[in-house]
Design a protein around this motif. Structure first.
Motif, PDB file in Angstrom:
ATOM      1  N   ALA A  18       0.819  -1.214   0.000  1.00  0.00           N
ATOM      2  CA  ALA A  18       0.000   0.000   0.000  1.00  0.00           C
ATOM      3  C   ALA A  18       0.853   1.264   0.000  1.00  0.00           C
ATOM      4  N   LEU A  19       2.041   1.200   0.584  1.00  0.00           N
ATOM      5  CA  LEU A  19       2.926   2.367   0.632  1.00  0.00           C
ATOM      6  C   LEU A  19       3.535   2.699  -0.727  1.00  0.00           C
ATOM      7  N   GLY A  20       3.608   1.729  -1.601  1.00  0.00           N
ATOM      8  CA  GLY A  20       4.142   1.976  -2.941  1.00  0.00           C
ATOM      9  C   GLY A  20       5.555   2.511  -2.908  1.00  0.00           C
ATOM     10  N   ASP A  21       5.793   3.629  -3.593  1.00  0.00           N
ATOM     11  CA  ASP A  21       7.154   4.192  -3.684  1.00  0.00           C
ATOM     12  C   ASP A  21       7.527   5.063  -2.478  1.00  0.00           C
ATOM     13  N   LYS A  22       6.605   5.250  -1.541  1.00  0.00           N
ATOM     14  CA  LYS A  22       6.813   6.001  -0.294  1.00  0.00           C
ATOM     15  C   LYS A  22       7.054   7.492  -0.509  1.00  0.00           C
ATOM     16  N   LYS A  23       6.781   8.001  -1.691  1.00  0.00           N
ATOM     17  CA  LYS A  23       6.975   9.430  -1.938  1.00  0.00           C
ATOM     18  C   LYS A  23       6.011  10.250  -1.093  1.00  0.00           C
ATOM     19  N   GLY A  24       6.543  11.267  -0.431  1.00  0.00           N
ATOM     20  CA  GLY A  24       5.741  12.198   0.336  1.00  0.00           C
ATOM     21  C   GLY A  24       5.379  11.775   1.737  1.00  0.00           C
ATOM     22  N   ILE A  25       5.705  10.531   2.145  1.00  0.00           N
ATOM     23  CA  ILE A  25       5.309  10.093   3.497  1.00  0.00           C
ATOM     24  C   ILE A  25       6.248  10.671   4.551  1.00  0.00           C
ATOM     25  N   ARG A  26       5.712  10.814   5.753  1.00  0.00           N
ATOM     26  CA  ARG A  26       6.505  11.366   6.859  1.00  0.00           C
ATOM     27  C   ARG A  26       7.617  10.421   7.291  1.00  0.00           C
ATOM     28  N   ARG A  27       7.452   9.152   7.048  1.00  0.00           N
ATOM     29  CA  ARG A  27       8.442   8.101   7.311  1.00  0.00           C
ATOM     30  C   ARG A  27       8.515   7.707   8.784  1.00  0.00           C
ATOM     31  N   PHE A  28       8.591   8.655   9.675  1.00  0.00           N
ATOM     32  CA  PHE A  28       8.698   8.392  11.119  1.00  0.00           C
ATOM     33  C   PHE A  28       7.349   8.613  11.792  1.00  0.00           C
ATOM     34  N   GLY A  29       7.063   7.782  12.779  1.00  0.00           N
ATOM     35  CA  GLY A  29       5.867   7.974  13.581  1.00  0.00           C
ATOM     36  C   GLY A  29       6.082   7.422  14.971  1.00  0.00           C
ATOM     37  N   SER A  30       5.454   8.044  15.947  1.00  0.00           N
ATOM     38  CA  SER A  30       5.598   7.555  17.321  1.00  0.00           C
ATOM     39  C   SER A  30       4.352   7.883  18.125  1.00  0.00           C
ATOM     40  N   CYS A  31       4.178   7.132  19.195  1.00  0.00           N
ATOM     41  CA  CYS A  31       3.030   7.329  20.066  1.00  0.00           C
ATOM     42  C   CYS A  31       3.373   6.815  21.465  1.00  0.00           C
ATOM     43  N   ILE A  32       3.025   7.589  22.458  1.00  0.00           N
ATOM     44  CA  ILE A  32       3.020   7.090  23.845  1.00  0.00           C
ATOM     45  C   ILE A  32       1.557   7.053  24.247  1.00  0.00           C
ATOM     46  N   LEU A  33       1.049   5.847  24.447  1.00  0.00           N
ATOM     47  CA  LEU A  33      -0.386   5.655  24.625  1.00  0.00           C
ATOM     48  C   LEU A  33      -0.712   5.124  26.016  1.00  0.00           C
ATOM     49  N   PRO A  34      -1.595   5.821  26.732  1.00  0.00           N
ATOM     50  CA  PRO A  34      -2.054   5.319  28.029  1.00  0.00           C
ATOM     51  C   PRO A  34      -3.298   4.460  27.877  1.00  0.00           C
ATOM     52  N   MET A  35      -3.385   3.423  28.665  1.00  0.00           N
ATOM     53  CA  MET A  35      -4.622   2.637  28.760  1.00  0.00           C
ATOM     54  C   MET A  35      -4.742   2.163  30.202  1.00  0.00           C
ATOM     55  N   ASP A  36      -5.556   2.881  30.947  1.00  0.00           N
ATOM     56  CA  ASP A  36      -5.689   2.643  32.382  1.00  0.00           C
ATOM     57  C   ASP A  36      -4.307   2.693  33.051  1.00  0.00           C
ATOM     58  N   GLU A  37      -3.883   1.624  33.685  1.00  0.00           N
ATOM     59  CA  GLU A  37      -2.586   1.641  34.397  1.00  0.00           C
ATOM     60  C   GLU A  37      -1.398   1.455  33.461  1.00  0.00           C
ATOM     61  N   THR A  38      -1.672   1.190  32.200  1.00  0.00           N
ATOM     62  CA  THR A  38      -0.635   0.828  31.237  1.00  0.00           C
ATOM     63  C   THR A  38      -0.197   2.039  30.421  1.00  0.00           C
ATOM     64  N   LEU A  39       1.102   2.095  30.117  1.00  0.00           N
ATOM     65  CA  LEU A  39       1.651   3.135  29.251  1.00  0.00           C
ATOM     66  C   LEU A  39       2.587   2.464  28.250  1.00  0.00           C
TER      67      LEU A  39
END
Length: 195
Positions: A82-103
């Motif tokens: 689905a990404l194909g040639d990857k032109k224009g994508i941000r490339r990097f992504g990150s998330c710190i996600l809380p779920m109740d007591e979990t991080l």
């Protein structure tokens, strides 16, 4: 530009048909035969705004290993396609996600170099009918077939359900960010000129 993929994979152990759209709205139709995995993939689609259809038939009479791992293989292949040639994508992504007591921390680089760093401890052998040791195998399969650098780390947490669900949601958010199009990027976001 359509960023979709249809992947079919059949072996003596599993038969999987998967349809994936990076630019969806979170719609999911999932049937792997493993209820907890279905629940996790529905959350992945919803929180990443991906459209995802999965129909997996596996040798569940043996155990869930082949079905879970092969679903990761097919999803990773679909992401890459689905990404194909990857032109224009941000490339990097990150998330710190809380779920109740979990991080949970999840970070992605769609570098074309596969690597998984997975830092988690589980205190239960399974959640529902899914073995907890298979969570790492699932993300390993995705990282190698999608050729992404993937880091998943449990920062805190004690409930195994929350930990795993947090991982899937954090992965979805990080992947959505990394695959997003940035109009400032005119080609590939790399000094090498390729990913």
């Amino acid at each position: 530009m359509s960023r979709e993929a249809n992947i079919n994979r059949s072996t003596k152990e599993t038969d999987i048909a998967l349809k994936f759209n990076l630019d969806g709205n979170g719609a999911a139709e999932i049937d792997t035969g493993i209820g907890f995995l279905d629940h996790m993939l529905e959350g992945f689609a919803k929180h990443g705004f991906f459209d995802l259809n999965v129909k997996a038939v596996g040798d569940l009479a043996v155990d869930g290993h082949h079905t879970i791992e092969d679903t990761g293989i097919v999803l990773g292949s679909a992401i890459k396609k689905a990404l194909g040639d990857k032109k224009g994508i941000r490339r990097f992504g990150s998330c710190i996600l809380p779920m109740d007591e979990t991080l949970i921390l999840c970070a992605i680089d769609l570098s074309g170099r596969p690597y998984l760093a997975f830092d988690a401890q589980f205190t239960a052998e399974r959640v529902g009918y899914m073995e907890t040791e298979m969570v790492r195998e699932f993300f390993y399969a995705i990282s190698y077939k999608a050729k992404m650098n993937l880091h998943i780390k449990v920062l805190s947490g004690s409930n195994n359900h929350h930990i795993i669900e947090g991982m899937f949601k954090a992965f979805a958010r990080a992947l959505d960010e990394a695959t997003g199009i940035d109009t400032r990027i005119t080609g590939i976001l790399s000094t090498k000129g390729s990913l």
